[in-house]
Design an enzyme around this catalytic site. Structure first.
Site, PDB file in Angstrom:
ATOM      1  N   ASP A 181       0.784  -1.226   0.000  1.00 58.01           N
ATOM      2  CA  ASP A 181       0.000   0.000   0.000  1.00 58.01           C
ATOM      3  C   ASP A 181       0.822   1.286   0.000  1.00 58.01           C
ATOM      4  OD1 ASP A 181      -2.469   1.229  -0.143  1.00 58.01           O
ATOM      5  OD2 ASP A 181      -2.583   1.504   2.017  1.00 58.01           O
ATOM      6  N   CYS A 196     -14.833  -6.782 -18.447  1.00 58.40           N
ATOM      7  CA  CYS A 196     -16.041  -6.129 -17.896  1.00 58.40           C
ATOM      8  C   CYS A 196     -17.141  -6.004 -18.956  1.00 58.40           C
ATOM      9  CB  CYS A 196     -15.694  -4.736 -17.368  1.00 58.40           C
ATOM     10  SG  CYS A 196     -14.605  -4.754 -15.934  1.00 58.40           S
ATOM     11  N   CYS A 200     -20.699  -1.125 -11.389  1.00 56.99           N
ATOM     12  CA  CYS A 200     -19.904  -0.368 -10.408  1.00 56.99           C
ATOM     13  C   CYS A 200     -20.087   1.127 -10.618  1.00 56.99           C
ATOM     14  CB  CYS A 200     -18.426  -0.768 -10.472  1.00 56.99           C
ATOM     15  SG  CYS A 200     -17.643  -0.523 -12.079  1.00 56.99           S
ATOM     16  N   CYS A 241     -21.675   3.549  -7.559  1.00 55.29           N
ATOM     17  CA  CYS A 241     -20.812   4.484  -6.815  1.00 55.29           C
ATOM     18  C   CYS A 241     -21.627   5.690  -6.347  1.00 55.29           C
ATOM     19  CB  CYS A 241     -19.649   4.936  -7.706  1.00 55.29           C
ATOM     20  SG  CYS A 241     -18.614   6.172  -6.904  1.00 55.29           S
ATOM     21  N   CYS A 270     -15.059  10.067  -4.297  1.00 56.04           N
ATOM     22  CA  CYS A 270     -15.100   8.694  -3.767  1.00 56.04           C
ATOM     23  C   CYS A 270     -15.329   8.737  -2.258  1.00 56.04           C
ATOM     24  CB  CYS A 270     -13.773   8.003  -4.106  1.00 56.04           C
ATOM     25  SG  CYS A 270     -13.540   6.407  -3.305  1.00 56.04           S
ATOM     26  N   CYS A 278     -15.810   2.575   1.750  1.00 55.09           N
ATOM     27  CA  CYS A 278     -17.032   2.212   1.020  1.00 55.09           C
ATOM     28  C   CYS A 278     -16.726   1.009   0.136  1.00 55.09           C
ATOM     29  CB  CYS A 278     -17.458   3.404   0.157  1.00 55.09           C
ATOM     30  SG  CYS A 278     -18.817   3.081  -0.970  1.00 55.09           S
ATOM     31  N   CYS A 290     -19.998  -5.645  -8.227  1.00 49.80           N
ATOM     32  CA  CYS A 290     -19.313  -6.364  -9.309  1.00 49.80           C
ATOM     33  C   CYS A 290     -19.740  -7.833  -9.382  1.00 49.80           C
ATOM     34  CB  CYS A 290     -17.798  -6.271  -9.103  1.00 49.80           C
ATOM     35  SG  CYS A 290     -16.873  -7.223 -10.319  1.00 49.80           S
TER      36      CYS A 290
END
Ligand code: B12
Length: 309
Positions: free
Chosen positions: A126, A182, A188, A192, A208, A235, A242
């Protein structure tokens, strides 16, 4: 005959990773770097100024470790059977950074003892400047979906990533076959709450809910407060929507500690938290880094959205 690569993968899987793949330490396809620069120039990173540092390193593992030869990419499945809806699923578990790092250090020890005494390595989970989804995609772990997440066709996208960059030369894996995974699905994008995801693949972090509740310090713009709805921290809406995640198995790693007591927290409870309450509940959690003050800011917005105060 078992190869070194097979042994590495077996070792990583036995320590709890769900996916392991190997790629070279060559620079990541320049299209990613181009996209990243355009993204920053458009200000889509919000106040995450740190993303504008070390741009070249992010797309070239050899700049993170001199004489780097290979990158071992791992993924941990964290799909919860009982998503909270208020707290992002990854934060229902113990802090994944430490969990993954510890296992990658064990893998490095294994390599040092069994394969290369003079092993040099760097672990990334990360916070290191490495484009983790792009490198994992190249190592064959999955594809990057419209929701911008590394998605494995079988395991879905509730996956946390970690990498071991090393000076050990290894045979790389192939990426998944290139195709439109996809297709014309836009679940998605529709799910959102803030409209952060769009068809043009230009993610707007400023919209976001995860960015707003976790990374954005200070006041939240008025027009976005209602979009936060009851999301106290992070979130999962673009992940839950998905189709690849509907059929994906739940997290099977019993060592990755799950805290059920974080599932049903109410904003009015959080507003009354003392620092000790917070520390007791979130000592081993990514929420700890965000802090009580910001969690209370989010809780106040949620409480107002639900007309509770
Ligand atoms: C900054 C960051 C965020 C920001 C910005 C998110 C974002 N999409 O960039 C915020 C705070 C919003 C965030 C939220 C989340 N994050 Co985050 N985040 C990161 C971090 C630190 C850097 C991401 C980054 O480089 N963004 C830069 C922009 C440019 O990325 P992008 O628009 O998606 O474009 C990239 C690719 O999608 C691709 N791409 C996209 N469009 C195009 C177009 C072309 C032409 C090409 C070639 C490529 C391309 O190339 C780009 C560069 O690689 C990474 C860790 C890391 N070091 O990589 C974790 C990481 C991406 N996050 C992670 C997680 C789990 C989350 C959340 C699910 C947490 C939550 N539930 O609240 C959400 C998901 C939001 C989402 N749908 O993206 C995981 C994702 C794992 C996975 N399966 O993919 C990561 C990898 C951390 C980890 N070690 O596991 N995150």
């Amino acid at each position: 005959m078992r190869t070194i690569e097979d042994e590495i993968k077996q070792k990583a899987k036995s320590s709890g990773f769900d996916l392991v793949g190997i790629t070279t330490a060559e620079p990541i396809d320049s299209a990613h770097l181009k996209h990243f620069k355009k993204w920053l120039a458009a200000g889509r990173n919000g106040k995450m100024a740190w993303l504008a540092k070390n741009i070249e390193k992010r797309f070239n593992p050899a700049l993170l470790l001199p004489n780097a030869q290979s990158v071992i990419c791992t993924a941990l499945n964290y799909k919860s059977l009982t998503p909270s809806g208020k707290i992002a699923s990854y934060a229902l578990y113990q802090d994944y950074h430490n969990f993954i790092k510890q296992r990658l250090f064990e893998l490095a020890d294994f390599l040092k003892n069994q394969i290369l005494k003079n092993l040099k390595f760097k672990i990334c989970v990360d916070s290191a400047p490495l484009a983790e989804r792009a490198i994992a995609e190249r190592a064959g772990l999955g594809f990057i979906g419209k929701n911008h997440l590394l998605t494995n066709p079988q395991l879905g996208s509730f996956l946390l990533l970690g990498e071991l960059i090393t000076n050990l030369p290894l045979e790389p894996d192939n990426p998944l076959p290139s195709k439109d995974y996809c297709k014309d699905c836009s679940r998605c994008i529709d799910a959102c709450p803030g409209g952060a995801i769009s068809k043009n693949r230009f993610f707007d972090a400023c919209k976001c809910i995860s960015y707003l509740t976790i990374e954005h310090k200070g006041r939240i713009p008025k027009e976005l407060k209602s979009k936060i709805n009851s999301h106290l921290f992070g979130c999962d809406r673009c992940i839950l929507a998905c189709p690849y995640n509907k059929k994906a198995p739940a997290c099977g790693n019993r060592d990755f500690k799950f805290f059920a007591e974080r599932l049903n927290l109410l904003p009015e409870q959080i507003l009354k938290f003392s620092q000790d309450d917070f520390n007791n509940l979130f000592a081993d959690s990514p929420i700890n880094r965000t802090g009580l003050r910001q969690l209370k800011r989010n809780a106040l917005i949620c409480a107002k959205n639900q007309n509770k105060i």
